[in-house]
Design a protein around this motif. Structure first.
Motif, PDB file in Angstrom:
ATOM      1  N   SER A  13       0.849  -1.190   0.000  1.00 46.12           N
ATOM      2  CA  SER A  13       0.000   0.000   0.000  1.00 46.12           C
ATOM      3  C   SER A  13       0.882   1.237   0.000  1.00 46.12           C
ATOM      4  O   SER A  13       1.944   1.252   0.625  1.00 46.12           O
ATOM      5  N   ILE A  14       0.422   2.281  -0.688  1.00 47.75           N
ATOM      6  CA  ILE A  14       1.133   3.564  -0.659  1.00 47.75           C
ATOM      7  C   ILE A  14       0.275   4.669  -0.041  1.00 47.75           C
ATOM      8  O   ILE A  14       0.656   5.824  -0.042  1.00 47.75           O
ATOM      9  N   VAL A  15      -0.878   4.289   0.524  1.00 49.60           N
ATOM     10  CA  VAL A  15      -1.786   5.284   1.106  1.00 49.60           C
ATOM     11  C   VAL A  15      -1.921   5.175   2.622  1.00 49.60           C
ATOM     12  O   VAL A  15      -2.624   5.969   3.234  1.00 49.60           O
ATOM     13  N   GLY A  19       5.976   5.648   1.997  1.00 51.10           N
ATOM     14  CA  GLY A  19       6.633   4.568   1.285  1.00 51.10           C
ATOM     15  C   GLY A  19       5.693   3.409   1.002  1.00 51.10           C
ATOM     16  O   GLY A  19       4.473   3.545   1.018  1.00 51.10           O
ATOM     17  N   ILE A  20       6.285   2.266   0.753  1.00 48.45           N
ATOM     18  CA  ILE A  20       5.514   1.052   0.475  1.00 48.45           C
ATOM     19  C   ILE A  20       5.289   0.318   1.790  1.00 48.45           C
ATOM     20  O   ILE A  20       6.234  -0.003   2.506  1.00 48.45           O
ATOM     21  N   ARG A  21       4.030   0.078   2.110  1.00 44.10           N
ATOM     22  CA  ARG A  21       3.634  -0.474   3.408  1.00 44.10           C
ATOM     23  C   ARG A  21       3.002  -1.850   3.269  1.00 44.10           C
ATOM     24  O   ARG A  21       2.265  -2.116   2.330  1.00 44.10           O
ATOM     25  N   GLU A  61       9.308 -11.510   2.660  1.00 45.01           N
ATOM     26  CA  GLU A  61       9.307 -11.866   1.234  1.00 45.01           C
ATOM     27  C   GLU A  61       9.418 -10.652   0.320  1.00 45.01           C
ATOM     28  O   GLU A  61       9.736 -10.807  -0.857  1.00 45.01           O
ATOM     29  N   ASN A  62       9.138  -9.451   0.830  1.00 41.70           N
ATOM     30  CA  ASN A  62       9.130  -8.267  -0.022  1.00 41.70           C
ATOM     31  C   ASN A  62      10.245  -7.297   0.370  1.00 41.70           C
ATOM     32  O   ASN A  62      10.108  -6.537   1.331  1.00 41.70           O
ATOM     33  N   PRO A  63      11.336  -7.260  -0.396  1.00 42.72           N
ATOM     34  CA  PRO A  63      12.452  -6.370  -0.071  1.00 42.72           C
ATOM     35  C   PRO A  63      12.171  -4.893  -0.357  1.00 42.72           C
ATOM     36  O   PRO A  63      12.968  -4.031   0.007  1.00 42.72           O
ATOM     37  N   LEU A  64      11.046  -4.589  -0.988  1.00 44.97           N
ATOM     38  CA  LEU A  64      10.716  -3.199  -1.329  1.00 44.97           C
ATOM     39  C   LEU A  64       9.982  -2.454  -0.224  1.00 44.97           C
ATOM     40  O   LEU A  64       9.798  -1.240  -0.301  1.00 44.97           O
ATOM     41  N   LEU A  65       9.582  -3.166   0.816  1.00 44.52           N
ATOM     42  CA  LEU A  65       8.799  -2.543   1.880  1.00 44.52           C
ATOM     43  C   LEU A  65       9.627  -1.548   2.682  1.00 44.52           C
ATOM     44  O   LEU A  65      10.785  -1.800   3.018  1.00 44.52           O
ATOM     45  N   LEU A  94      12.597  -2.254   9.498  1.00 45.79           N
ATOM     46  CA  LEU A  94      11.438  -1.562   8.945  1.00 45.79           C
ATOM     47  C   LEU A  94      10.794  -0.673  10.002  1.00 45.79           C
ATOM     48  O   LEU A  94      10.982  -0.877  11.200  1.00 45.79           O
ATOM     49  N   ASN A  95      10.023   0.322   9.538  1.00 43.55           N
ATOM     50  CA  ASN A  95       9.352   1.216  10.478  1.00 43.55           C
ATOM     51  C   ASN A  95       7.896   0.802  10.669  1.00 43.55           C
ATOM     52  O   ASN A  95       7.367  -0.010   9.919  1.00 43.55           O
TER      53      ASN A  95
END
Length: 155
Positions: A13-15, A19-21, A61-65, A94-95
């Protein structure tokens, strides 16, 4: 294994914060705000009970988070479980953003809520107020809600 009752997950999610959540929607809420975006999360008996470690494994699994967002429902109604999840996620670098219908001041005054607050980087506080609804706000639904940098405030 530690479990948490959730209504669902949004893997990207970006909302729901910067960033990417990875968003976890907790199940159970006593606020019942008029116009709530997630009324299906109100029942404390709904949703499903899942292993916290399974959620953490999905996050890995998601390195973009950039981080996770704990929403609801009301995360502070499962403050212990949410704090365990948040601590594991922070160990990954991560935050954590936490949405709540409680005010920051109410949370500060409740020892039961302390652990989750201490694991939260950004807190979006306050009940959704349909009379103050605005589509122009970042990460908030109504103008009474605040974005609080918890670490900055608590020092």
């Amino acid at each position: 294994m530690e479990k948490i009752r959730i209504a669902g997950i949004e893997e990207e999610s970006i909302v729901d914060g910067p960033g990417i959540r990875f968003v976890i929607f907790t199940q159970g809420c006593n606020h019942h705000c008029i116009g709530c975006h997630n009324p299906e999360t109100h029942s404390f008996d709904g949703g499903e009970l899942v292993d916290i470690e399974n959620i953490v494994n999905k996050i890995k699994e998601n390195p973009l988070l950039d981080g996770i967002t704990i929403s609801g429902g009301e995360p502070f109604e499962q403050s212990l479980e949410c704090s365990i999840l948040a601590k594991k996620v922070k160990a990954l670098g991560l935050n954590v953003v936490t949405y709540t219908g409680y005010t920051f001041e109410e949370i500060l005054g409740n020892k039961k809520f302390r652990d989750l607050l201490l694991q939260t980087d950004l807190l979006i506080d306050g009940k959704f107020d349909i009379s103050q609804k605005s589509m122009m706000l970042h990460f908030r639904g109504s103008t009474n809600q605040r974005i609080i940098d918890v670490k900055k405030y608590l020092g």
